[in-house]
Design a protein around this motif. Structure first.
Motif, short mmCIF file in Angstrom:
data_model
loop_
_atom_site.label_atom_id
_atom_site.label_comp_id
_atom_site.label_asym_id
_atom_site.label_seq_id
_atom_site.Cartn_x
_atom_site.Cartn_y
_atom_site.Cartn_z
N UNK A 5 0.86 -1.17 0.00
CA UNK A 5 0.00 0.00 0.00
C UNK A 5 0.90 1.23 0.00
N UNK A 6 0.79 2.05 -1.03
CA UNK A 6 1.61 3.25 -1.14
C UNK A 6 0.74 4.47 -0.84
N UNK A 7 1.08 5.16 0.25
CA UNK A 7 0.36 6.37 0.66
C UNK A 7 1.10 7.57 0.08
N UNK A 8 0.45 8.27 -0.86
CA UNK A 8 1.08 9.37 -1.55
C UNK A 8 0.67 10.76 -1.09
N UNK A 9 0.03 10.85 0.06
CA UNK A 9 -0.41 12.16 0.55
C UNK A 9 0.71 12.85 1.32
N UNK A 10 0.89 14.14 1.11
CA UNK A 10 1.90 14.86 1.88
C UNK A 10 1.44 15.22 3.29
N UNK A 11 0.17 14.97 3.62
CA UNK A 11 -0.34 15.34 4.93
C UNK A 11 -0.83 14.11 5.70
N UNK A 12 -0.90 14.27 7.00
CA UNK A 12 -1.46 13.21 7.85
C UNK A 12 -2.24 13.90 8.96
N UNK A 13 -3.42 13.44 9.25
CA UNK A 13 -4.15 12.39 8.55
C UNK A 13 -4.69 12.89 7.21
N UNK A 33 -1.06 -10.77 3.17
CA UNK A 33 -0.03 -9.98 3.84
C UNK A 33 -0.01 -8.59 3.24
N UNK A 34 -0.03 -7.60 4.09
CA UNK A 34 -0.09 -6.21 3.64
C UNK A 34 1.10 -5.45 4.24
N UNK A 35 1.79 -4.69 3.39
CA UNK A 35 2.84 -3.78 3.85
C UNK A 35 2.46 -2.38 3.43
N UNK A 36 2.96 -1.40 4.15
CA UNK A 36 2.63 -0.01 3.85
C UNK A 36 3.90 0.79 3.61
N UNK A 37 3.85 1.63 2.62
CA UNK A 37 4.94 2.55 2.31
C UNK A 37 4.35 3.95 2.29
N UNK A 38 4.76 4.78 3.23
CA UNK A 38 4.27 6.15 3.32
C UNK A 38 5.34 7.06 2.74
N UNK A 39 5.09 7.61 1.58
CA UNK A 39 6.10 8.36 0.84
C UNK A 39 6.58 9.58 1.62
N UNK A 40 5.70 10.25 2.36
CA UNK A 40 6.12 11.45 3.08
C UNK A 40 7.14 11.15 4.17
#
Length: 194
Positions: A5-13, A33-40
């Motif tokens: 899962x690639x999260x491409x948002x510059x903000x959180x949440x 199986x799920x992995x997460x990659x948060x680009x920011x």
């Protein structure tokens, strides 16, 4: 066999991260199986200056290479996906998504930006060699709302579309794990008539 899962948002949440969270929950419930990659969270200087030798960027690239399927979530700004996501995708090798099934997700201020999935993000995913780019799920800000407790709530229509998209992702990328729609029946219960 993982789903990245690639999260491409510059903000959180963010609303796009809320879509990603809902997809992750459904995938995990199905035993994937799920992995997460948060680009920011990647080092900004390494991203902007294309420092391919940066250890965190190399790990992120390795995560993409190891995944069987990828879910990409982004907010839409100025009728395109986020610049942060673009910076990351530009650093990936030309065949980074080769043989992978990809599900794009996006959120934006109004329904007027929904074509950004097809006209901005889909061509880049295709250029990276994705085997199958599934129809994306786009949600407007009004369809992903903040609850008083600080969580995100998806409207029923978006939750249903997302569930269907995740089911399709599973069927395409992991056909042996997809449910057939029928509950298993023990052989002793099978009756034959002539």
């Amino acid at each position: 066999m993982t789903v990245l899962l690639i999260a491409g948002s510059p903000t959180a949440p963010s609303r796009s991260a809320a879509l990603l969270d809902a997809a992750a929950l459904r995938l995990r419930r199905r035993g994937l199986e799920v992995q997460r990659l948060t680009v920011r969270e990647l080092p900004a200087q390494a991203l902007v200056h294309a420092q391919f030798d940066d250890a965190q960027l190399q790990r992120a690239t390795d995560q993409v290479a190891a995944a069987r399927a990828v879910v990409v979530a982004t907010p839409v700004y100025k009728a395109a996906y986020s610049g942060l996501l673009k910076t990351f995708l530009d650093l990936l090798p030309q065949s980074a998504l080769k043989g992978k099934t990809v599900l794009p997700l996006a959120t934006g201020g109004s329904a007027h930006h929904m074509l950004a999935l097809d006209y901005a993000l889909r061509p880049v995913l295709g250029a990276l060699g994705a085997r199958h780019i599934l129809p994306g799920v786009y949600a407007s800000d009004a369809q992903v709302t903040l609850t008083p407790e600080g969580g995100w709530q998806l409207q029923v229509d978006i939750a249903d579309r997302l569930a269907e998209a995740v089911d399709t992702l599973q069927a395409e990328a992991f056909p042996s794990t997809a449910r057939s729609g029928f509950d298993p029946i023990h052989f002793s219960r099978v009756r034959c008539s002539v």
